[in-house]
Design an enzyme around this catalytic site. Structure first.
Site, short mmCIF file in Angstrom:
data_model
loop_
_atom_site.label_atom_id
_atom_site.label_comp_id
_atom_site.label_asym_id
_atom_site.label_seq_id
_atom_site.Cartn_x
_atom_site.Cartn_y
_atom_site.Cartn_z
N SER B 55 0.80 -1.23 0.00
CA SER B 55 0.00 0.00 0.00
C SER B 55 0.83 1.27 0.00
O SER B 55 0.28 2.36 -0.06
CB SER B 55 -0.94 0.01 1.21
N HIS B 95 1.58 3.94 6.79
CA HIS B 95 0.93 4.85 5.85
C HIS B 95 1.40 6.28 6.10
O HIS B 95 2.01 6.57 7.12
CB HIS B 95 -0.59 4.78 5.97
N ASP B 152 -7.63 6.13 5.48
CA ASP B 152 -7.66 4.93 6.33
C ASP B 152 -8.81 4.84 7.31
O ASP B 152 -8.79 3.99 8.18
CB ASP B 152 -6.36 4.86 7.14
#
Lengths: 237, 208
Positions: B55, B95, B152
């Protein structure tokens, strides 16, 4: 002094040595401990020692082990294990502190665990540092520390310390093994000094190991015996 | 092979056995302590992590090793790459920070707390926060993976914002591909035990 228990290769204590050890002579301080030269074991009683010829560490360890085996025989010296014990105690203590700290850090959440983990880490570093310093400064090259008590009119204590180091090979000489022996003989609980000796000798490893790496233990033990005899001999005689 | 070792052990005595075991145990102990020490210095629960998903491509690929720090009262900015663990989540996630909402307060004064509340990060906040070095920072974060289309929120298990206490650390550096060793050991546990066994055998048989 008790008669050696194992069967010897036809070697028995010579009459002059027996006299030295049995009856009190005119001056007891000049009696000499039993010479080690006659105490060779027959080849069939030994385990064979075989090491890697090219590995200096292995060679040195094999020689050190042979020294320990030889001198800690029941009729020779009794080995004092203080150095090993201190190393073991410090080492295992640090292992347990590390294990405990890691387990605590795993069980308790990170932020909360920080003070205890800091404490554990510092204690671990201290113990490890202590262990390293002890091994380097106090223990040094020492391979064997032995003690022996004999009784002739009064209790005589002998203490012998052997240290070894290796010199690597030079273009003309093979690598060699150096043994240094320090000897103290005292009575009345260490208060009166009877004798003191210091000797150092080196031999190439090629003297004791053949090309396959098998150790000639008899020859090695004879050499060690000579060295110990040299250091225990009474200089006042 | 073992007959040789048993003979050696009998010859050299119990102290020798204890010394050899100590060799092995102290290797493991020093590894544990280095890990814990690193965690304390970086103020992060797990200062070295492995990327498991894709990701964050093209920045990080699966199998990369990441180095984290978590400086205690330094605020995070948009663009920082963070590793966080959602309470109730299984694994940590890597992330990038998309938005922050910051609360800065001085430990002593509560009046300043009221004044500083609710500042959104538009670049100006960075200057404000940096001039207050003694401040306690409380931040709320929103993250998104570079390679994902949406942010998210769905991963937060009901929360609207991430709090600083959920964050394991901020990425400071990385090494590519090295993490595959860890991935392999997790996917094939037998490999892990085999490796440990070999290490143990080598440490026990060797002498210093």
């Amino acid at each position: 002094m008790t008669r050696p228990r194992k069967a010897r290769n036809g070697a028995t204590p010579s009459p002059s040595q027996a006299d030295d050890n049995e009856g009190p002579t005119a001056s007891t301080s000049t009696t000499r401990p039993l010479s080690l030269l006659n105490l060779a074991l027959s080849p069939s009683e030994r385990d064979e020692v075989k090491v890697n010829n090219s590995n200096l560490t292995d060679l040195k360890n094999a020689c050190d082990d042979a020294v320990k085996r030889f001198l800690s025989r029941p009729d020779l010296f009794k080995q004092i294990h203080t150095h090993t014990d201190v190393r073991l105690a410090l080492g295992w203590a640090s292992v347990f502190v590390a294990a405990g700290t890691a387990y605590y850090g795993w069980k308790v959440e990170f932020e909360q665990s920080k003070p205890v983990v800091w404490a554990g880490l510092i204690i671990y570093v201290l113990l490890t540092a202590l262990q390293a310093l002890y091994a380097y400064f106090v223990e040094g090259d020492v391979v064997f520390v032995g003690k022996r008590k004999t009784f002739e009119k009064r209790i005589v204590t002998e203490r012998i310390t052997l240290s070894s180091h290796t010199t690597p090979s030079k273009s003309s000489k093979p690598p060699s093994y150096h043994l240094t022996a320090t000897y103290v003989r005292s009575a009345s609980g260490g208060k009166s000094l009877l004798n003191r000796g210091n000797a150092s000798q080196g031999r190439g490893y090629t003297t004791f190991f053949d090309e396959k790496g098998t150790m000639d233990q008899e020859r090695f033990e004879t050499w060690v015996a000579e060295l110990v005899d040299k250091v225990t001999e009474d200089k006042s005689q | 092979m073992f007959a040789e070792e048993l003979k050696t052990i009998r010859r050299l005595g119990i102290r020798h056995v204890l010394l050899q075991l100590l060799n092995f145990a102290s290797v493991i102990a020093s590894g544990l302590m280095i890990w814990k020490g690193l965690g304390l210095i970086t103020n992060s629960e797990s200062p070295i992590v492995v990327v498991l998903s894709g990701s964050m491509e093209p920045a990080f690929y699966r199998g990369d090793l990441l180095f984290l720090t978590n400086p205690a009262n330094v605020p995070y900015h948009t663009g920082d790459i963070t590793v966080y663990k959602v309470p109730g989540g299984q694994i940590p996630i890597v992330h990038r920070v998309l938005e922050t909402r910051g609360v800065v307060r001085r430990a002593s004064s509560s009046a300043k707390k009221a004044a500083a509340k609710g500042l959104a990060d538009e670049g100006k906040e960075g200057a404000v926060l940096r001039t207050q070095p003694e401040a306690e920072v409380e931040q709320l974060l929103l993250t998104k993976g570079d390679n994902n289309h949406i942010d998210d929120i769905d991963l937060y298990e009901g929360l609207e914002w991430l709090e600083r206490r959920h964050v394991v650390g901020k990425v400071r550096g990385f090494l590519p591909y090295i993490g595959y060793v860890t991935i392999a050991m997790n996917d094939f546990p037998k490999l892990k035990y085999a490796l440990l066994g070999i290490l143990g055998l080598v440490a026990l048989v060797q002498r210093e």
